[in-house]
Design an enzyme around this catalytic site. Structure first.
Site, PDB file in Angstrom:
ATOM      1  CG  HIS A 130      -1.844   1.262   1.425  1.00 47.11           C
ATOM      2  ND1 HIS A 130      -3.020   0.924   1.613  1.00 47.11           N
ATOM      3  CD2 HIS A 130      -1.629   2.687   1.289  1.00 47.11           C
ATOM      4  CE1 HIS A 130      -3.938   2.044   1.573  1.00 47.11           C
ATOM      5  NE2 HIS A 130      -2.911   3.076   1.408  1.00 47.11           N
ATOM      6  CG  HIS A 133      -0.750   7.080  -0.925  1.00 47.16           C
ATOM      7  ND1 HIS A 133      -1.983   7.305  -1.465  1.00 47.16           N
ATOM      8  CD2 HIS A 133      -0.904   6.323   0.180  1.00 47.16           C
ATOM      9  CE1 HIS A 133      -2.661   6.645  -0.666  1.00 47.16           C
ATOM     10  NE2 HIS A 133      -2.412   6.222   0.213  1.00 47.16           N
ATOM     11  CE  LYS A 155      -7.562   1.957  -0.568  1.00 46.93           C
ATOM     12  NZ  LYS A 155      -6.609   3.109  -0.488  1.00 46.93           N
ATOM     13  CG  HIS A 165      -9.524   4.667   3.460  1.00 50.07           C
ATOM     14  ND1 HIS A 165      -8.402   5.276   3.454  1.00 50.07           N
ATOM     15  CD2 HIS A 165     -10.359   4.977   4.447  1.00 50.07           C
ATOM     16  CE1 HIS A 165      -8.427   6.056   4.596  1.00 50.07           C
ATOM     17  NE2 HIS A 165      -9.484   5.899   5.059  1.00 50.07           N
ATOM     18  CG  HIS A 192      -4.696   2.266   5.782  1.00 54.58           C
ATOM     19  ND1 HIS A 192      -6.042   2.055   6.021  1.00 54.58           N
ATOM     20  CD2 HIS A 192      -4.756   2.776   4.835  1.00 54.58           C
ATOM     21  CE1 HIS A 192      -6.942   2.828   5.332  1.00 54.58           C
ATOM     22  NE2 HIS A 192      -6.042   3.517   4.374  1.00 54.58           N
ATOM     23  CG  ASP A 235      -1.359   4.899   3.945  1.00 56.05           C
ATOM     24  OD1 ASP A 235      -1.528   5.066   3.143  1.00 56.05           O
ATOM     25  OD2 ASP A 235      -2.263   5.216   5.087  1.00 56.05           O
TER      26      ASP A 235
END
Ligand code: NCD
Ligand code: ZN
Length: 338
Positions: free
Chosen positions: A14, A16, A96, A133, A167, A239
């Protein structure tokens, strides 16, 4: 005698990477120590078509430099047609889902799960995993717990759909892992080591502010125990969510903790502290390989208990990004990569 461990093909399930200058700055910082990562699609506009996915993937590849690294691409959940899914399927690891407004760049997310069931059904039939999420819009400390009913609903109604609780931050979410065969989860580094106290119990620390917010000591303990035993349905997902310094050190701080450059070393320190170094390989790579059936490029990353000082910031063309543990010493460091 210095202690060391060699990890085979670490994976970050995960991540970004952003876009533009930030992408150029942070991509090599993950690709150095990881073999591959699941790339989150919450750009502006979101990655919600095959064209956007392929263009974004190319920008990631261009930012990699000489590193061997597999970007496992995702698309942003919306109602897709069967044709859209069929053509995109082989180019992504999953889709996602963000509840609308739950976190950074999620405005285009889902408002009601039952309104989008046809897309879940097609994903289930085509074998496309769903990453979630999992937060409601309730009281900030209860948002994940309140979302667990939605996981129950999704996992029961779509029993062949592989669902990742992204997460996770609570003891209750850890328990969910054993309740449904088709549920798995990622957990971050920060949620294994901090609680809400570290974020806001003393002087406010914006660099530890993320969604979901860090929870109570007993939550951290449950997550840590699951990670240290390398629970087979739990994977490392950093994350790591970089924001420019001025978006963190301000009124209205953006959510996200930047951990990519130190994640492997800090995890080694954590697992060693609990005498569980032998479980780190499964947690940081093997579980993800088993759960997603990925075969990452071979990369051997040796970590040693020799200190290193985390930089105060990573500096790109036009921006500074402050990592977790900025300016502090970590007891372990990467000593060799091949
Ligand atoms: C992430 C981001 O900044 O994109 N922020 C965060 O606090 N984790 C989004 C997310 O994963 O929630
Ligand atoms: Zn994220």
């Amino acid at each position: 005698m210095p202690k060391k461990i060699t990890l085979r093909s670490p994976l970050d399930m995960h991540l970004h990477l952003r876009d533009g200058d930030m992408l150029k700055l942070v991509t090599p910082l993950t690709a150095e120590s990881f073999s591959g990562a699941v790339i989150m699609p919450n750009l502006v506009p979101p990655v919600d078509s095959l064209d956007r996915l392929l263009e974004y993937k190319q920008r990631i590849v261009d930012a990699l430099g000489h590193y061997k690294f597999d970007p496992y691409m995702t698309m942003f959940f919306r109602q897709y047609s069967e044709k859209e899914l069929a053509v995109a399927k082989d180019h992504m690891i999953g889709i996602k889902l963000y509840p609308a407004g739950a976190t950074t760049n999620s405005e285009a997310g889902v408002k009601a799960l039952d309104a989008v069931e046809p897309t879940f059904k097609m994903m289930e039939e085509m074998g496309i995993p769903l990453m979630v999420h999992g937060e409601t819009h309730g009281f900030v400390m209860d948002r994940e717990k309140e979302f667990l009913d939605s996981y129950d609903y999704l996992a029961t109604k779509f029993p062949k759909l592989k669902i990742t609780m992204e997460h996770i931050t609570t003891a209750d979410a850890v328990k969910m892992l054993d309740r449904h065969e088709n549920l798995r989860a990622t957990v971050t580094l920060q949620h294994l080591i901090i609680t809400l106290d570290d974020v806001a119990g003393g002087m406010l620390n914006p660099h530890l502010f993320c969604k979901p917010i860090a929870k109570r000591p007993e939550d951290r303990e449950a997550l840590l125990q699951a990670a240290l035993q390398a629970h087979p349905k739990l994977m490392f997902g950093s994350d790591s969510a970089p924001h420019p310094l001025e978006k963190k050190e301000c009124c209205g701080c953006a959510a996200g903790v930047f951990t990519s450059p130190l994640a492997v070393a800090r995890l080694a320190q954590l697992f060693d502290r609990h005498d569980k170094l032998d479980k780190l390989q499964a947690f940081i790579s093997d579980n993800a390989q088993n759960l997603y059936g990925v075969k990452p490029a071979e990369k051997l990353v040796t970590v040693t208990n020799e200190r290193f000082q985390v930089p105060a910031a990573y500096v790109g063309h036009d921006q500074h990004v402050v990592p977790m543990h900025a300016g502090e010493e970590i007891e372990w460091s990467i000593s060799h990569i091949s």
